[in-house]
Design an enzyme around this catalytic site. Structure first.
Site, PDB file in Angstrom:
ATOM      1  N   GLU A 121      20.586  -2.948  72.583  1.00 18.03           N
ATOM      2  CA  GLU A 121      19.506  -2.439  71.731  1.00 18.03           C
ATOM      3  C   GLU A 121      19.912  -2.469  70.267  1.00 18.03           C
ATOM      4  O   GLU A 121      19.117  -2.790  69.400  1.00 18.03           O
ATOM      5  CB  GLU A 121      19.145  -1.012  72.160  1.00 18.03           C
ATOM      6  CG  GLU A 121      18.166  -0.372  71.196  1.00 18.03           C
ATOM      7  CD  GLU A 121      17.293   0.702  71.816  1.00 18.03           C
ATOM      8  OE1 GLU A 121      17.691   1.270  72.826  1.00 18.03           O
ATOM      9  OE2 GLU A 121      16.226   0.954  71.249  1.00 18.03           O
ATOM     10  N   ASP A 160      21.744  -0.437  76.936  1.00 23.06           N
ATOM     11  CA  ASP A 160      21.101   0.562  76.075  1.00 23.06           C
ATOM     12  C   ASP A 160      22.066   1.732  75.933  1.00 23.06           C
ATOM     13  O   ASP A 160      22.302   2.465  76.886  1.00 23.06           O
ATOM     14  CB  ASP A 160      19.773   1.030  76.685  1.00 23.06           C
ATOM     15  CG  ASP A 160      18.963   1.863  75.707  1.00 23.06           C
ATOM     16  OD1 ASP A 160      19.521   2.261  74.666  1.00 23.06           O
ATOM     17  OD2 ASP A 160      17.776   2.121  75.988  1.00 23.06           O
ATOM     18  N   ASP A 180      19.437   5.811  76.108  1.00 28.70           N
ATOM     19  CA  ASP A 180      18.018   5.729  76.435  1.00 28.70           C
ATOM     20  C   ASP A 180      17.496   7.165  76.539  1.00 28.70           C
ATOM     21  O   ASP A 180      18.050   7.969  77.288  1.00 28.70           O
ATOM     22  CB  ASP A 180      17.783   4.975  77.743  1.00 28.70           C
ATOM     23  CG  ASP A 180      16.300   4.781  77.968  1.00 28.70           C
ATOM     24  OD1 ASP A 180      15.645   4.247  77.056  1.00 28.70           O
ATOM     25  OD2 ASP A 180      15.790   5.201  79.021  1.00 28.70           O
TER      26      ASP A 180
HETATM   27  P1  2AM Z   1      14.767   4.863  73.518  1.00 29.33           P
HETATM   28  O1  2AM Z   1      15.013   6.291  73.790  1.00 29.33           O
HETATM   29  O2  2AM Z   1      16.007   4.030  73.640  1.00 29.33           O
HETATM   30  O3  2AM Z   1      13.996   4.633  72.252  1.00 29.33           O
HETATM   31  C1  2AM Z   1      10.318   6.834  75.932  1.00 29.33           C
HETATM   32  O4  2AM Z   1       8.981   6.832  76.316  1.00 29.33           O
HETATM   33  C2  2AM Z   1      11.030   5.644  76.533  1.00 29.33           C
HETATM   34  O5  2AM Z   1      10.548   4.418  75.993  1.00 29.33           O
HETATM   35  C3  2AM Z   1      12.496   5.653  76.219  1.00 29.33           C
HETATM   36  O6  2AM Z   1      13.145   5.040  77.301  1.00 29.33           O
HETATM   37  C4  2AM Z   1      12.569   4.836  74.952  1.00 29.33           C
HETATM   38  O7  2AM Z   1      13.844   4.284  74.697  1.00 29.33           O
HETATM   39  C5  2AM Z   1      11.624   3.741  75.337  1.00 29.33           C
HETATM   40  N1  2AM Z   1      11.167   2.918  74.232  1.00 29.33           N
HETATM   41  C6  2AM Z   1      11.644   1.723  73.874  1.00 29.33           C
HETATM   42  N2  2AM Z   1      10.995   1.198  72.875  1.00 29.33           N
HETATM   43  C7  2AM Z   1      10.071   2.084  72.541  1.00 29.33           C
HETATM   44  C8  2AM Z   1       9.083   2.115  71.547  1.00 29.33           C
HETATM   45  N3  2AM Z   1       8.876   1.125  70.684  1.00 29.33           N
HETATM   46  N4  2AM Z   1       8.320   3.205  71.487  1.00 29.33           N
HETATM   47  C9  2AM Z   1       8.523   4.226  72.344  1.00 29.33           C
HETATM   48  N5  2AM Z   1       9.440   4.254  73.310  1.00 29.33           N
HETATM   49  C10 2AM Z   1      10.199   3.187  73.398  1.00 29.33           C
HETATM   50 CA    CA Z   2      16.026   2.755  75.314  1.00 30.70          CA
END
Ligand code: 2AM
Ligand code: CA
Length: 272
Positions: free
Chosen positions: A69, A89, A92
């Site tokens: 990521e 990731d 997450d």
């Molecule tokens: P992250 O915590 O690594 O951002 C939340 O609804 C989930 O969606 C999490 O697993 C989050 O990962 C993921 N996610 C990834 N891209 C996103 C985005 N653009 N907007 C919201 N959630 C995202």
């Molecule tokens: Ca994620």
């Protein structure tokens, strides 16, 4: 290296990364009160953790590709047959991490020739390390996982999540307003990887979300599938950032058909 060996390495790395994050996670007030954006603090730790994971992979398997990521796609030196790519990731569920909520995880999936064959989700604050190898089942603490089966849609507990963009959330809220009266209830856990593991362990019956990335669902998707769940997109597409649906066969189709009729992908394409 066999998928079992790749899994063993992924597990060791995910455990070490978890220790780093636990040790370095700032106390919540410190993060929330900081003058710089709280997201910056998390981003720095995200990067540091991903750097650690990349270094550990490279030390043992220098020729492998890594998709992360934070760091983008670093191609491996030996493409072609038997090409291994790690899909990482580092955190997450970053918002949960920031607020001190327990549903966040390190997710590491391992592809051979484009197919995920091993996956680890280390849900650190929950003390749960989920693993799967293709064809070998999904496991947690020595127990084989089985998703819930035979649950009709109107009795199903469904996890979902929302994007960061307000324009997308408007559509997601409209879709949710139609889903909510037709299911047992909704859970918004905040981590795609943990939600998929919750489908695998039966803590929820199903999951759908628009806008998650490959590294969010690579490992969790294998874990859910190895626990008996079906995972995919709309209209027979493989699971993808546009929409991911996951549930036992039967419930999957019911949830799919409900969502398909609501046109959940009608906002801007993901990444826009
Ligand atoms: P992250 O915590 O690594 O951002 C939340 O609804 C989930 O969606 C999490 O697993 C989050 O990962 C993921 N996610 C990834 N891209 C996103 C985005 N653009 N907007 C919201 N959630 C995202
Ligand atoms: Ca994620």
């Amino acid at each position: 290296m066999l998928p079992d060996d790749l899994l063993a390495l992924a597990k060791d790395i995910a455990v070490e990364a978890g220790e780093l994050l636990l040790a370095k996670r700032p106390a919540r007030p410190e993060v929330i009160d900081t003058k710089s954006s709280p997201t910056d603090v998390v981003t720095a730790l995200d990067r540091e953790t991903e750097d650690l994971i990349r270094a550990r992979i490279k030390a043992v398997r220098p020729a492998d590709a890594i998709l992360g990521e934070e760091g983008g796609d670093v191609p491996g030196a030996v493409p072609g047959q038997g090409r291994v790519r790690w899909v990482v990731d580092p955190i997450d569920g970053t918002v949960n991490f920031l607020y001190g909520l327990p549903a966040w995880a390190i997710s590491i999936g391992v592809e051979v020739d484009g197919e995920i064959v091993a996956g680890v989700v280390n849900a650190v604050p929950m003390g749960e390390l989920y693993t799967a190898v293709k064809g070998g089942g999904a496991w947690l603490a020595g127990e084989r996982l089985h998703c819930n089966t035979g649950v009709p849609l109107d009795r199903a507990l469904i996890a979902t999540g929302f994007g960061y963009a307000a324009s997308r959330r408007v559509v997601q809220a409209e879709v949710l307003a139609q889903v909510l009266p037709r299911v047992r209830d909704i859970r918004r856990g905040g981590s795609c990887a943990v939600d998929l593991c919750s489908v695998a362990s039966g803590r929820v019956d199903g999951y759908y979300e628009r806008g998650t990335q490959y590294w969010d669902h690579a490992a969790g998707g294998l874990i859910a599938a190895e626990a008996g769940a079906r995972i995919g997109g709309l209209h027979g597409k493989p699971y993808n950032p546009e929409l991911t649906i996951c549930a036992a066969p039967g419930l999957f189709e019911e949830l799919h058909d409900l969502l398909a009729a609501l046109d959940p992908e009608r906002d801007a394409p993901t990444g826009a």
